[in-house]
Design an enzyme around this catalytic site. Structure first.
Site, PDB file in Angstrom:
ATOM      1  N   GLN A 119      53.843 -47.350 -46.332  1.00 33.04           N
ATOM      2  CA  GLN A 119      53.157 -46.517 -47.307  1.00 33.04           C
ATOM      3  C   GLN A 119      53.688 -46.823 -48.705  1.00 33.04           C
ATOM      4  OE1 GLN A 119      53.839 -42.532 -45.808  1.00 33.04           O
ATOM      5  NE2 GLN A 119      51.684 -42.390 -45.245  1.00 33.04           N
ATOM      6  N   VAL A 151      58.209 -40.902 -48.464  1.00 32.18           N
ATOM      7  CA  VAL A 151      56.963 -41.293 -47.822  1.00 32.18           C
ATOM      8  C   VAL A 151      57.254 -41.455 -46.345  1.00 32.18           C
ATOM      9  CG1 VAL A 151      55.879 -42.321 -49.857  1.00 32.18           C
ATOM     10  CG2 VAL A 151      57.317 -43.728 -48.406  1.00 32.18           C
ATOM     11  N   SER A 152      56.227 -41.295 -45.514  1.00 30.96           N
ATOM     12  CA  SER A 152      56.436 -41.207 -44.075  1.00 30.96           C
ATOM     13  C   SER A 152      56.758 -42.520 -43.384  1.00 30.96           C
ATOM     14  CB  SER A 152      55.214 -40.569 -43.417  1.00 30.96           C
ATOM     15  OG  SER A 152      55.076 -39.249 -43.901  1.00 30.96           O
ATOM     16  N   SER A 153      56.411 -43.652 -43.977  1.00 27.53           N
ATOM     17  CA  SER A 153      56.727 -44.924 -43.321  1.00 27.53           C
ATOM     18  C   SER A 153      56.887 -46.018 -44.359  1.00 27.53           C
ATOM     19  CB  SER A 153      55.625 -45.300 -42.316  1.00 27.53           C
ATOM     20  OG  SER A 153      54.410 -45.517 -42.997  1.00 27.53           O
ATOM     21  N   ALA A 158      60.787 -42.152 -44.419  1.00 29.72           N
ATOM     22  CA  ALA A 158      61.125 -41.484 -43.164  1.00 29.72           C
ATOM     23  C   ALA A 158      60.040 -40.474 -42.831  1.00 29.72           C
ATOM     24  CB  ALA A 158      62.463 -40.760 -43.298  1.00 29.72           C
TER      25      ALA A 158
END
Length: 131
Positions: free
Chosen positions: A16, A11-13, A36
């Site tokens: 999330q 997941v991007s952050s 990341a």
């Protein structure tokens, strides 16, 4: 001997929730989750997954754009895993890659095409952020 099913999620952050992706890949014996952005090369859980590599394991990933954002990186990962006797499957797009097999040409095309689109998307996002 049963195949061990291992999930890889990104997941991007950190804020999330990966649960939607967990549901997408279904039940696994073990999973690794990275928090990341797509452009980041720092993926400690992916490195752990590589260190955990053993023949007879099958990795299930939600989408082709999750483990790598460059076509080169994506092909390297697939080649490494299949060379170690590990299968890789992408749930959303459908291609599956197995050890010691000739992948169907359509799966190879999908990997190359969707990997290139993910790479382009990452470059465009960086350019927009810089603006």
């Amino acid at each position: 001997m049963a195949v061990q099913l291992v999930g890889y999620l990104r997941v991007s952050s950190t804020d999330q929730n990966p649960e939607r992706r967990v549901e997408s890949i279904g039940p696994t014996d073990r999973s690794f989750t990275d928090y990341a952005s797509g452009g980041s090369t720092g993926r400690p859980e992916l490195r752990k997954r590589i260190g955990y590599a053993r023949a007879g394991v099958r990795i299930r990933v939600v989408s082709i754009d999750r483990p790598a954002r460059s076509t080169h990186g994506l092909h390297e990962l697939i080649h490494f895993f299949t060379g170690e006797g590990i299968g890789v499957e992408f749930v959303q797009e459908g291609p599956k890659f197995g050890p010691g097999t000739d992948e169907p040409p359509m799966d190879q095309l999908m990997l190359a095409t969707l990997g290139a689109i993910a790479q382009l998307e990452c470059v465009l996002i960086r350019e927009h952020q810089a603006e």
